[in-house]
Design a protein around this motif. Sequence first.
Motif, mmCIF file in Angstrom:
data_model
loop_
_atom_site.group_PDB
_atom_site.id
_atom_site.type_symbol
_atom_site.label_atom_id
_atom_site.label_comp_id
_atom_site.label_asym_id
_atom_site.label_seq_id
_atom_site.Cartn_x
_atom_site.Cartn_y
_atom_site.Cartn_z
ATOM 1 N N VAL A 1 -5.572 -8.228 -57.766
ATOM 2 C CA VAL A 1 -4.417 -9.106 -57.546
ATOM 3 C C VAL A 1 -3.135 -8.454 -58.062
ATOM 4 C CG1 VAL A 1 -3.367 -11.305 -58.237
ATOM 5 C CG2 VAL A 1 -5.753 -11.232 -57.505
ATOM 6 N N ILE A 2 -3.210 -7.825 -59.233
ATOM 7 C CA ILE A 2 -2.025 -7.142 -59.774
ATOM 8 C C ILE A 2 -1.583 -6.022 -58.836
ATOM 9 C CG2 ILE A 2 -1.159 -5.718 -61.668
ATOM 10 C CD1 ILE A 2 -2.999 -7.282 -63.537
ATOM 11 N N ASP A 3 -2.556 -5.255 -58.329
ATOM 12 C CA ASP A 3 -2.211 -4.198 -57.374
ATOM 13 C C ASP A 3 -1.594 -4.778 -56.106
ATOM 14 O OD1 ASP A 3 -2.490 -1.370 -56.220
ATOM 15 O OD2 ASP A 3 -3.676 -2.537 -54.800
ATOM 16 N N HIS A 4 -2.103 -5.937 -55.671
ATOM 17 C CA HIS A 4 -1.572 -6.582 -54.461
ATOM 18 C C HIS A 4 -0.101 -6.941 -54.630
ATOM 19 C CE1 HIS A 4 -1.376 -9.144 -50.911
ATOM 20 N NE2 HIS A 4 -0.855 -10.091 -51.677
ATOM 21 N N PHE A 5 0.264 -7.444 -55.785
ATOM 22 C CA PHE A 5 1.634 -7.907 -55.982
ATOM 23 C C PHE A 5 2.577 -6.812 -56.485
ATOM 24 C CE2 PHE A 5 -0.505 -12.073 -56.070
ATOM 25 C CZ PHE A 5 0.307 -12.757 -55.184
ATOM 26 N N LEU A 6 2.080 -5.902 -57.312
ATOM 27 C CA LEU A 6 2.947 -4.887 -57.911
ATOM 28 C C LEU A 6 2.824 -3.521 -57.249
ATOM 29 C CD1 LEU A 6 2.558 -5.648 -61.739
ATOM 30 C CD2 LEU A 6 4.243 -6.547 -60.122
ATOM 31 N N GLY A 7 1.667 -3.220 -56.686
ATOM 32 C CA GLY A 7 1.443 -1.889 -56.144
ATOM 33 C C GLY A 7 1.389 -0.851 -57.244
ATOM 34 N N GLU A 8 1.457 0.402 -56.862
ATOM 35 C CA GLU A 8 1.427 1.483 -57.839
ATOM 36 C C GLU A 8 2.746 1.559 -58.596
ATOM 37 O OE1 GLU A 8 0.592 4.946 -55.551
ATOM 38 O OE2 GLU A 8 -1.567 4.608 -55.535
#
Length: 313
Positions: A19-26
């Motif tokens: 979920v964090i990757d989904h919203f923030l990306g790399e």
Amino acid sequence: MEFSTEKAIASFLMPVAVVIDHFLGEPRKFHPLVGFGRLANRMETITYGPPECSAKARQMRGIAAVTGLLLPAWLISLLLAGHGAIGAAIAGAGLYLALGARSLFEHAEAVRDALLNDDLANARRAVGRIVSRDVLTMDAGQIAAATVESVLENGCDAVFGALFWYAAGGLPGVVVYRLANTLDAMWGYRNERYRDFGWAAARLDDVLNYLPARLTAMSYALCGHLPTALRAWRHQGRYWKSPNAGPVMTAGAGALGIALGGPASYHGSLTHRPALGYGRPAETRDIGRAISLVRRSLTLWLWAAVIGGVALA
């Protein structure tokens, strides 16, 4: 009991990291993999050796380079993971940094959007960021096919492989996997410079991806057209140049009901690649379909993680 609790926490952290990757990306700056890439370049300069090195000596230098980079990383991650809430939080953060789902989708969507606008120049530039083949003479169909292939293959490397090794080995597992994958991307070429020096990086990546690749292929099959995916995997997978990309890409192409593979130009030389999947050639709309297939497969993995976490808890 303590081991089961730690495993349960790790299972619950997998969806959180996704979920964090989904919203923030790399991270846009100071990404650990970028820093590791610079360190690997420095290690290559130190260990590569003079031109007169024999093939065996060059191979041993490559083994030393891989060991010198991965062993300290494994030891440091082992110390950082520790036990308890702090160790779990560090491990979850490490998994987030290892994931590249949003980045993969954004790169593919940039190609799709350029194709939808009939902007071949920008489409070629965008696809050139995610594939290593020659892009200057590609037409729209070739660009779409190359993008779909990249989404399917990197779904394993940047998403499912990281999740697998986090579940199997915690922070040390996902760190070694992702760094080995990076070294393979840098050194795992079968050209004059890296054929021997990059042997260790390529073989290690093959070993670490063996199970994740086949689980990814099965996930694609379950989330797409199952009979065609399994038929393509069975009859075509072993002919691809990579023992792990073959199952992933054939199953993915079969799940989507399209044909991929075929001739492609690399560094000015035409390479005749085996066929992947069955059906019509890939089109622009199949880029979005490939992204959706990876997302459905990711949902399948996360449900498995949550169910496993509940069982352990």
